[in-house]
Design a protein around this motif. Sequence first.
Motif, mmCIF file in Angstrom:
data_model
loop_
_atom_site.group_PDB
_atom_site.id
_atom_site.type_symbol
_atom_site.label_atom_id
_atom_site.label_comp_id
_atom_site.label_asym_id
_atom_site.label_seq_id
_atom_site.Cartn_x
_atom_site.Cartn_y
_atom_site.Cartn_z
ATOM 1 N N GLU A 17 7.435 0.134 6.860
ATOM 2 C CA GLU A 17 6.634 0.655 7.967
ATOM 3 C C GLU A 17 7.535 1.034 9.140
ATOM 4 O OE1 GLU A 17 2.679 -0.697 10.533
ATOM 5 O OE2 GLU A 17 3.435 -1.969 8.936
ATOM 6 N N LYS A 18 8.515 0.194 9.424
ATOM 7 C CA LYS A 18 9.410 0.443 10.551
ATOM 8 C C LYS A 18 10.290 1.679 10.312
ATOM 9 C CE LYS A 18 12.104 -2.402 13.690
ATOM 10 N NZ LYS A 18 12.665 -3.741 13.895
ATOM 11 N N SER A 19 10.801 1.847 9.087
ATOM 12 C CA SER A 19 11.645 3.004 8.806
ATOM 13 C C SER A 19 10.826 4.294 8.773
ATOM 14 C CB SER A 19 12.401 2.824 7.492
ATOM 15 O OG SER A 19 11.520 2.831 6.397
ATOM 16 N N THR A 20 9.558 4.204 8.391
ATOM 17 C CA THR A 20 8.690 5.377 8.415
ATOM 18 C C THR A 20 8.419 5.819 9.847
ATOM 19 O OG1 THR A 20 7.636 4.602 6.385
ATOM 20 C CG2 THR A 20 6.494 6.302 7.611
ATOM 21 N N MET A 21 8.245 4.862 10.757
ATOM 22 C CA MET A 21 8.062 5.193 12.164
ATOM 23 C C MET A 21 9.345 5.806 12.744
ATOM 24 S SD MET A 21 5.824 1.921 13.422
ATOM 25 C CE MET A 21 6.056 2.276 15.141
ATOM 26 N N ALA A 22 10.507 5.337 12.294
ATOM 27 C CA ALA A 22 11.780 5.873 12.776
ATOM 28 C C ALA A 22 11.983 7.317 12.322
ATOM 29 C CB ALA A 22 12.939 5.011 12.299
ATOM 30 N N SER A 23 11.409 7.672 11.168
ATOM 31 C CA SER A 23 11.580 9.041 10.664
ATOM 32 C C SER A 23 10.906 10.069 11.573
ATOM 33 C CB SER A 23 11.030 9.157 9.243
ATOM 34 O OG SER A 23 9.629 9.002 9.239
ATOM 35 N N GLU A 24 9.938 9.629 12.353
ATOM 36 C CA GLU A 24 9.295 10.535 13.315
ATOM 37 C C GLU A 24 10.256 10.906 14.453
ATOM 38 O OE1 GLU A 24 5.766 8.527 14.568
ATOM 39 O OE2 GLU A 24 4.928 8.492 12.534
ATOM 40 N N ASN A 25 11.294 10.098 14.664
ATOM 41 C CA ASN A 25 12.297 10.359 15.703
ATOM 42 C C ASN A 25 13.580 10.960 15.121
ATOM 43 O OD1 ASN A 25 10.566 9.214 17.635
ATOM 44 N ND2 ASN A 25 11.327 7.174 17.169
ATOM 45 N N GLY A 26 13.522 11.444 13.888
ATOM 46 C CA GLY A 26 14.702 12.048 13.269
ATOM 47 C C GLY A 26 15.699 11.045 12.744
ATOM 48 N N GLN A 27 15.233 9.829 12.416
ATOM 49 C CA GLN A 27 16.126 8.806 11.866
ATOM 50 C C GLN A 27 15.716 8.488 10.435
ATOM 51 O OE1 GLN A 27 15.594 5.637 14.746
ATOM 52 N NE2 GLN A 27 17.518 6.198 15.739
ATOM 53 N N ILE A 82 21.193 3.091 9.804
ATOM 54 C CA ILE A 82 20.178 3.905 10.454
ATOM 55 C C ILE A 82 20.882 5.192 10.875
ATOM 56 C CG2 ILE A 82 18.528 4.050 12.343
ATOM 57 C CD1 ILE A 82 18.679 0.872 12.292
ATOM 58 N N VAL A 83 20.536 6.286 10.185
ATOM 59 C CA VAL A 83 21.209 7.571 10.380
ATOM 60 C C VAL A 83 20.331 8.444 11.265
ATOM 61 C CG1 VAL A 83 22.126 9.600 9.216
ATOM 62 C CG2 VAL A 83 22.299 7.362 8.128
ATOM 63 N N THR A 84 20.867 8.865 12.409
ATOM 64 C CA THR A 84 20.158 9.769 13.306
ATOM 65 C C THR A 84 20.620 11.193 13.017
ATOM 66 O OG1 THR A 84 20.115 8.048 14.996
ATOM 67 C CG2 THR A 84 19.626 10.292 15.709
ATOM 68 N N LEU A 85 19.655 12.078 12.739
ATOM 69 C CA LEU A 85 19.963 13.459 12.407
ATOM 70 C C LEU A 85 19.903 14.329 13.656
ATOM 71 C CD1 LEU A 85 17.800 13.737 9.181
ATOM 72 C CD2 LEU A 85 20.220 13.189 9.347
ATOM 73 N N VAL A 86 20.597 15.460 13.614
ATOM 74 C CA VAL A 86 20.556 16.430 14.705
ATOM 75 C C VAL A 86 19.129 16.964 14.804
ATOM 76 C CG1 VAL A 86 21.436 18.680 15.439
ATOM 77 C CG2 VAL A 86 22.972 17.021 14.410
ATOM 78 N N ASP A 87 18.694 17.301 16.023
ATOM 79 C CA ASP A 87 17.330 17.791 16.242
ATOM 80 C C ASP A 87 17.018 18.966 15.325
ATOM 81 O OD1 ASP A 87 17.028 15.905 18.203
ATOM 82 O OD2 ASP A 87 17.501 17.263 19.858
ATOM 83 N N GLY A 88 15.815 18.920 14.735
ATOM 84 C CA GLY A 88 15.375 19.992 13.848
ATOM 85 C C GLY A 88 15.702 19.752 12.386
ATOM 86 N N GLN A 89 16.528 18.760 12.064
ATOM 87 C CA GLN A 89 16.888 18.458 10.685
ATOM 88 C C GLN A 89 16.036 17.309 10.174
ATOM 89 O OE1 GLN A 89 20.612 19.081 9.223
ATOM 90 N NE2 GLN A 89 20.458 20.988 10.351
ATOM 91 N N SER A 90 15.795 17.271 8.854
ATOM 92 C CA SER A 90 15.024 16.171 8.274
ATOM 93 C C SER A 90 15.429 15.971 6.821
ATOM 94 C CB SER A 90 13.522 16.451 8.371
ATOM 95 O OG SER A 90 13.189 17.559 7.568
ATOM 96 N N ILE A 91 15.132 14.781 6.315
ATOM 97 C CA ILE A 91 15.378 14.435 4.918
ATOM 98 C C ILE A 91 14.057 13.984 4.337
ATOM 99 C CG2 ILE A 91 16.523 12.838 3.351
ATOM 100 C CD1 ILE A 91 18.849 12.707 5.294
ATOM 101 N N ASP A 92 13.655 14.564 3.199
ATOM 102 C CA ASP A 92 12.437 14.131 2.522
ATOM 103 C C ASP A 92 12.842 13.074 1.498
ATOM 104 O OD1 ASP A 92 9.910 13.844 1.535
ATOM 105 O OD2 ASP A 92 9.948 15.677 0.338
ATOM 106 N N ILE A 93 12.569 11.813 1.811
ATOM 107 C CA ILE A 93 12.970 10.693 0.954
ATOM 108 C C ILE A 93 12.241 10.728 -0.387
ATOM 109 C CG2 ILE A 93 12.912 8.167 0.749
ATOM 110 C CD1 ILE A 93 15.044 9.238 2.634
ATOM 111 N N ALA A 94 11.000 11.195 -0.397
ATOM 112 C CA ALA A 94 10.186 11.183 -1.619
ATOM 113 C C ALA A 94 10.725 12.119 -2.699
ATOM 114 C CB ALA A 94 8.744 11.570 -1.279
ATOM 115 N N SER A 95 11.477 13.152 -2.318
ATOM 116 C CA SER A 95 11.941 14.133 -3.302
ATOM 117 C C SER A 95 13.087 13.603 -4.155
ATOM 118 C CB SER A 95 12.381 15.411 -2.603
ATOM 119 O OG SER A 95 13.526 15.177 -1.826
ATOM 120 N N GLY A 96 13.866 12.657 -3.644
ATOM 121 C CA GLY A 96 15.014 12.138 -4.385
ATOM 122 C C GLY A 96 16.209 13.062 -4.247
ATOM 123 N N VAL A 97 17.326 12.670 -4.872
ATOM 124 C CA VAL A 97 18.542 13.476 -4.780
ATOM 125 C C VAL A 97 18.847 14.060 -6.137
ATOM 126 C CG1 VAL A 97 21.005 13.448 -4.274
ATOM 127 C CG2 VAL A 97 19.457 12.086 -2.931
#
Length: 97
Positions: A17-27, A82-97
């Motif tokens: 839950e905490k990491s999902t909330m962090a993803s809203e801030n680009g983390q 905890i990786v902070t991304l540059v503004d406008g960038q995102s990672i979709d965790i559900a898609s996998g690598v």
Amino acid sequence: MSKYTHYDVIRAPVVTEKSTMASENGQVVFDVAIDATKPEIKDAVEALFSVKVKAVNTLVRKGKHKRFRGRPGVRNDVKKAIVTLVDGQSIDIASGV
């Protein structure tokens, strides 16, 4: 140079839950190798996900003392990044690598 490949450095995404909330801030939060450094983590995330990393914060969660089949034991320590991304960038965790 690193003795690891990028897949050895980044073990798994942390989905809480905490990491999902962090993803809203680009983390994004990952479990990483216990002896991985911040520059190694940054390089691995940028290479695997094709994103630009602004900052990397790390912490080591100490293993809990538990009982296994009646005998006392200790779980392994886990390092999280905890990786902070540059503004406008995102990672979709559900898609996998």
